[in-house]
Scaffold this motif. Structure first.
Motif, PDB file in Angstrom:
ATOM      1  N   ILE A  25      45.799 -26.365   5.039  1.00  0.00           N
ATOM      2  CA  ILE A  25      44.577 -26.681   5.803  1.00  0.00           C
ATOM      3  C   ILE A  25      44.794 -26.291   7.260  1.00  0.00           C
ATOM      4  N   VAL A  26      43.847 -25.554   7.828  1.00  0.00           N
ATOM      5  CA  VAL A  26      44.042 -25.081   9.200  1.00  0.00           C
ATOM      6  C   VAL A  26      42.975 -25.561  10.190  1.00  0.00           C
ATOM      7  N   ARG A  27      41.891 -26.151   9.659  1.00  0.00           N
ATOM      8  CA  ARG A  27      40.803 -26.510  10.574  1.00  0.00           C
ATOM      9  C   ARG A  27      39.975 -27.625   9.948  1.00  0.00           C
ATOM     10  N   GLY A  28      39.306 -28.401  10.813  1.00  0.00           N
ATOM     11  CA  GLY A  28      38.414 -29.435  10.298  1.00  0.00           C
ATOM     12  C   GLY A  28      37.200 -29.590  11.183  1.00  0.00           C
ATOM     13  N   GLN A  29      36.113 -30.043  10.575  1.00  0.00           N
ATOM     14  CA  GLN A  29      34.907 -30.351  11.354  1.00  0.00           C
ATOM     15  C   GLN A  29      34.098 -31.384  10.582  1.00  0.00           C
TER      16      GLN A  29
END
Ligand SMILES: *Cc1c(COP(=O)(O)O)cnc(C)c1O
Length: 392
Positions: A25-29
């Motif tokens: 996982i590299v990003r979240g929003q």
């Protein structure tokens, strides 16, 4: 670095203490997480209840950026604007708890509460509940019940005992003039998502008062809107002497805190401390996070969305489900069989969920999860929970 390289490096250099997923996982929003290829996952774990505000909340990010350019570190012996603001805000949340000890994680807040209980009462014993989870350092591990966390690490700290949860009689028998404190989660998290009965929590308060013991409530998982109130104790109408929190306190930035009531005595200079505790960077993040929780009424959202989700889950017809229970957006689905295959199937459907023990699927989505996302979750669960993995 591509996903395979990342995976390879982590698998080579990991301590080995985590069951590593193969999902990078590299990003979240908001309630979404994204892998290296940009594929979206619905996060129903919030990093075990950390991301109540959703991932990468812009107000937390902005506060961090500003404070990082102003002052990152300052030992708590020197007062600071961000820390003073946080102390004022967080102690205003629970009438009667006017002091706060700041630290960096959940287990540290529990350790502090135990030290404060012993120094305050001059007594040694701590009574905890069966199925309790309070952390993994020696004091909190001694209060944690499940032997899978404890075995191989003995000797643990002396003076700890465990009694049946939601059992007033057992608590009456266990608490006496040698008890420094009783520690409870008002909804057990890791133990399987078990809410306490109101009468039980109120009895715990009374029993502690009668015998001169302190009451510690561990709100590390239940805090900051998760259960539909700012703190879960509001469902139970009691105030503990020590309230432990961490996880979602600083919008995802590591931070813990113990709120302290007037019965807690003898907290004098040198009794306890922490190098990073109350650092301005974490305090700035927490100030932003507490504002967001209030402005966006995340507790109200958790209450409404939790009700919505629970109703839909209870309507799922599957012989594999034993019970659906929880409080707010802290939801457990107890299955009649082991849940690991269900969690895996959910992940294949791009939904990240947790287990709580062998037979409970635990849902702790960010409180900002949308109703569309909840519907998507319910659709996926409806299909997956009807699958009988055991006989396949
Ligand atoms: C997560 C958790 C802890 C431990 O917190 P860490 O930050 O991992 O040390 C303690 N108690 C409860 C109820 C928790 O959910």
């Amino acid at each position: 670095m591509n996903a395979n390289e990342i995976l390879e490096i982590e698998n080579k250099h990991t301590s080995g203490t985590y069951a590593k997923q193969s999902l990078v996982i590299v990003r979240g929003q908001g309630a979404s997480l994204f892998d290296a290829d940009g594929k979206e996952y619905l996060d129903c774990s919030s990093g075990h209840g950390v991301a109540n505000l959703g991932h990468a909340h812009p107000k937390v990010a902005e506060a961090l950026y500003k404070q990082a350019n102003t002052l990152i570190t300052l030992f708590e012996s020197f007062p600071n604007d961000q820390r003073a603001t946080l102390m004022k805000k967080i102690t205003a949340l629970v009438p009667g708890l006017e002091r706060v000890f700041l630290c960096n994680s959940g287990t540290e807040s529990v350790e502090a509460a135990f030290k404060f209980s012993r120094i305050s009462t001059g007594r040694k014993n701590i009574v905890a509940a069966m199925r309790a989870f309070h952390g993994r350092t020696y004091g909190s591990l001694s209060a944690t019940y499940n032997k899978k966390y404890r075995e191989g690490f003995e000797p643990l700290v002396p003076g700890f005992s465990h009694v049946a949860y939601n059992n007033i009689e057992a608590l009456e028998k266990a608490v006496n003039e040698e008890t420094a404190a009783v520690i409870l989660e008002v909804v057990q998290g890791e133990g399987g998502v078990y809410p306490a009965n109101v009468a039980y929590v109120q009895a715990a308060r009374r029993i502690c008062d009668e015998r001169g013991a302190l009451l510690i409530v561990d709100e590390i998982q239940t805090g900051f809107g998760r259960t539909g109130k700012f703190f879960a104790i509001e469902h139970f109408g009691i105030t503990p002497d020590l309230l432990c929190c961490a996880k979602s306190l600083a919008g995802g930035v590591p931070m813990g805190a113990v709120l302290i009531g007037k019965n807690v005595k003898n907290l004098t200079p040198g009794v306890h401390g922490s190098t990073f505790g109350g650092n301005p960077l974490s305090c700035a993040a927490a100030n932003a996070a507490l504002d967001v929780i209030q402005e966006e009424d995340l507790a109200g959202q958790a209450e409404a969305k939790g009700k919505y989700l629970m109703e839909k889950l209870k309507a799922i017809q599957s012989p594999n489900i034993r019970e659906v229970r929880g409080l707010g957006l802290m939801v457990g689905i107890e299955m009649k069989q082991k849940v690991v295959p269900y969690i895996k199937a959910l992940q294949e459907a791009n939904i990240i969920a947790l287990n709580a023990g062998m037979t409970v699927i635990r849902l702790l989505p960010p409180l900002v999860i949308t109703y569309e996302q909840l519907d998507h979750l319910v659709d996926a669960l409806t299909e997956i929970l009807s699958t009988d993995f055991v006989t396949e």
